[in-house]
Scaffold this motif. Structure first.
Motif, mmCIF file in Angstrom:
data_model
loop_
_atom_site.group_PDB
_atom_site.id
_atom_site.type_symbol
_atom_site.label_atom_id
_atom_site.label_comp_id
_atom_site.label_asym_id
_atom_site.label_seq_id
_atom_site.Cartn_x
_atom_site.Cartn_y
_atom_site.Cartn_z
ATOM 1 N N THR A 1 -66.381 28.096 -120.467
ATOM 2 C CA THR A 1 -66.400 29.530 -120.716
ATOM 3 C C THR A 1 -66.915 30.245 -119.475
ATOM 4 O O THR A 1 -67.672 29.670 -118.681
ATOM 5 N N ILE A 2 -66.525 31.466 -119.304
ATOM 6 C CA ILE A 2 -66.898 32.223 -118.113
ATOM 7 C C ILE A 2 -68.405 32.408 -118.036
ATOM 8 O O ILE A 2 -68.999 32.351 -116.956
ATOM 9 N N SER A 3 -69.042 32.616 -119.171
ATOM 10 C CA SER A 3 -70.499 32.830 -119.170
ATOM 11 C C SER A 3 -71.244 31.586 -118.694
ATOM 12 O O SER A 3 -72.253 31.689 -118.001
ATOM 13 N N ASP B 1 -73.445 29.169 -111.636
ATOM 14 C CA ASP B 1 -73.316 29.656 -110.269
ATOM 15 C C ASP B 1 -74.556 30.425 -109.823
ATOM 16 O O ASP B 1 -74.923 30.383 -108.652
ATOM 17 N N ASP B 2 -75.196 31.122 -110.760
ATOM 18 C CA ASP B 2 -76.401 31.879 -110.417
ATOM 19 C C ASP B 2 -77.557 30.955 -110.063
ATOM 20 O O ASP B 2 -78.426 31.314 -109.275
#
Length: 76
Positions: free
Chosen positions: A66-68, A74-75
């Motif tokens: 999922t994008i979230s 990535d953060d």
């Protein structure tokens, strides 16, 4: 080799069957593909190779994750 990968990326429809994850729920397949993408990208960058080879892992990664989740990883 890079041309072969580029044609595969353009004709990419869905991810392949991975025998390590035989069940219908492919959520657990997300994290290993995410790691493979970044490992490939870092390796190709360090060797001075073509980074577009790693794009295939990115497509597979995005089809499972999922994008979230990806933005949270990535953060970090």
């Amino acid at each position: 080799m890079a041309e072969d990968i580029k044609t595969k990326i353009k004709t990419y429809q869905t991810s392949f069957f991975d025998r390590h994850f035989p069940n219908q729920n492919q959520t657990r397949n997300c994290w290993p593909n995410y790691l493979d993408f970044h490992h490939c990208e870092n390796t190709m960058t360090a060797k001075g190779g073509d980074v577009s080879v790693s794009k295939w892992y990115g497509h597979v990664d995005k089809s499972f994750c999922t994008i979230s989740w990806v933005s949270a990883w990535d953060d970090r």
